[in-house]
Design an enzyme around this catalytic site. Structure first.
Site, short mmCIF file in Angstrom:
data_model
loop_
_atom_site.label_atom_id
_atom_site.label_comp_id
_atom_site.label_asym_id
_atom_site.label_seq_id
_atom_site.Cartn_x
_atom_site.Cartn_y
_atom_site.Cartn_z
N ASP A 1 1.52 -12.67 45.72
CA ASP A 1 0.25 -12.85 46.42
C ASP A 1 0.51 -12.70 47.93
O ASP A 1 1.49 -13.22 48.45
CB ASP A 1 -0.31 -14.25 46.11
CG ASP A 1 -1.77 -14.39 46.46
OD1 ASP A 1 -2.59 -14.62 45.56
OD2 ASP A 1 -2.10 -14.29 47.67
N ASN B 1 -8.89 -18.78 38.23
CA ASN B 1 -10.21 -19.07 38.78
C ASN B 1 -11.20 -18.11 38.12
O ASN B 1 -11.00 -16.89 38.16
CB ASN B 1 -10.21 -18.86 40.30
CG ASN B 1 -9.27 -19.83 41.01
OD1 ASN B 1 -9.18 -20.99 40.63
ND2 ASN B 1 -8.56 -19.35 42.01
N GLY C 1 -13.77 -20.34 42.95
CA GLY C 1 -12.88 -19.82 43.97
C GLY C 1 -12.38 -18.41 43.69
O GLY C 1 -11.51 -17.92 44.41
N GLN C 2 -12.91 -17.78 42.64
CA GLN C 2 -12.48 -16.41 42.36
C GLN C 2 -13.02 -15.48 43.45
O GLN C 2 -14.21 -15.49 43.75
CB GLN C 2 -12.96 -15.93 40.98
CG GLN C 2 -12.41 -14.55 40.62
CD GLN C 2 -12.78 -14.10 39.21
OE1 GLN C 2 -13.54 -14.77 38.51
NE2 GLN C 2 -12.23 -12.97 38.81
N HIS D 1 -6.98 -12.50 36.79
CA HIS D 1 -5.58 -12.68 37.20
C HIS D 1 -5.15 -14.11 36.97
O HIS D 1 -5.95 -15.04 37.06
CB HIS D 1 -5.36 -12.27 38.67
CG HIS D 1 -6.35 -12.86 39.63
ND1 HIS D 1 -7.64 -12.35 39.77
CD2 HIS D 1 -6.27 -13.91 40.47
CE1 HIS D 1 -8.28 -13.06 40.67
NE2 HIS D 1 -7.49 -14.02 41.11
N HIS E 1 -2.67 -16.94 38.35
CA HIS E 1 -1.82 -17.38 39.46
C HIS E 1 -0.66 -18.20 38.89
O HIS E 1 -0.87 -19.09 38.06
CB HIS E 1 -2.58 -18.31 40.40
CG HIS E 1 -3.74 -17.72 41.13
ND1 HIS E 1 -3.66 -17.26 42.43
CD2 HIS E 1 -5.03 -17.54 40.76
CE1 HIS E 1 -4.85 -16.82 42.83
NE2 HIS E 1 -5.71 -16.99 41.82
P1 5GP Z 1 -8.75 -15.63 43.43
O1 5GP Z 1 -9.25 -16.32 44.67
O2 5GP Z 1 -9.67 -14.48 43.05
O3 5GP Z 1 -8.42 -16.52 42.27
O4 5GP Z 1 -7.36 -14.99 43.83
C1 5GP Z 1 -7.23 -13.77 44.48
C2 5GP Z 1 -5.85 -13.76 45.09
O5 5GP Z 1 -5.55 -12.42 45.44
C3 5GP Z 1 -5.74 -14.59 46.36
O6 5GP Z 1 -4.74 -15.58 46.20
C4 5GP Z 1 -5.41 -13.57 47.43
O7 5GP Z 1 -4.48 -14.08 48.37
C5 5GP Z 1 -4.82 -12.43 46.63
N1 5GP Z 1 -5.00 -11.12 47.23
C6 5GP Z 1 -6.15 -10.65 47.79
N2 5GP Z 1 -5.96 -9.39 48.22
C7 5GP Z 1 -4.68 -9.06 47.90
C8 5GP Z 1 -3.89 -7.87 48.09
O8 5GP Z 1 -4.35 -6.86 48.61
N3 5GP Z 1 -2.60 -7.91 47.65
C9 5GP Z 1 -2.07 -9.01 47.04
N4 5GP Z 1 -0.79 -8.92 46.64
N5 5GP Z 1 -2.77 -10.14 46.85
C10 5GP Z 1 -4.05 -10.16 47.27
#
Ligand code: 5GP
Ligand code: ZN
Length: 114
Positions: free
Chosen positions: A31, A87, A93-94, A100, A102
């Site tokens: 991440d 999420n 928080g998605q 995905h 985490h």
């Molecule tokens: P969510 O908030 O949707 O559960 O998690 C999305 C995750 O994707 C976040 O932790 C964010 O830091 C990560 N993320 C967003 N854009 C990118 C990217 O371009 N590359 C990588 N490796 N992670 C990303």
């Protein structure tokens, strides 16, 4: 595959990421905004918008993805504990709407998460 989806594009290596694992149906990478010393994302190659969008037929696929978490945790020395988070939906928080998993580790976590 969604043409404009960030994680589809990462899975296809159109956008760079620090890849840690690749299987037939999943990729895992770091991440870019880590919430712990180790913060890994596991994503299916198939575009599934969120856990709520997954079908019963995805159960074997999702099981394989989940089982990558302990494998990666062991590789990164997280035997003493790691947290797995999905999420699902904006209120949870998605922010990236490609399912995905985490995997977070390397620090102590509280429960409930708040
Ligand atoms: P969510 O908030 O949707 O559960 O998690 C999305 C995750 O994707 C976040 O932790 C964010 O830091 C990560 N993320 C967003 N854009 C990118 C990217 O371009 N590359 C990588 N490796 N992670 C990303
Ligand atoms: Zn996607």
């Amino acid at each position: 595959m969604s043409l404009s989806c960030l994680f589809c594009r990462i899975a296809k290596r159109e956008i760079p990421a620090e890849f840690l694992e690749e299987t037939d149906d999943f990729v895992a990478f770091k991440d870019t905004n880590p919430q712990a010393p180790q913060h890994i994302l596991i994503i299916p190659r198939e575009h599934i918008g969120s856990l709520s969008d997954a079908a019963d037929s995805h159960a074997p696929l999702l099981g394989r993805g989940l089982m990558l978490a302990p494998k990666l945790a062991k590789r990164f020395g997280l035997e003493t504990g790691f947290r797995v988070v999905i999420n699902s939906g904006a209120q949870a928080g998605q922010t990236v709407f490609h399912l995905h998993i985490h995997v977070l580790g390397g620090r102590t976590f509280r429960w409930p998460p708040g």
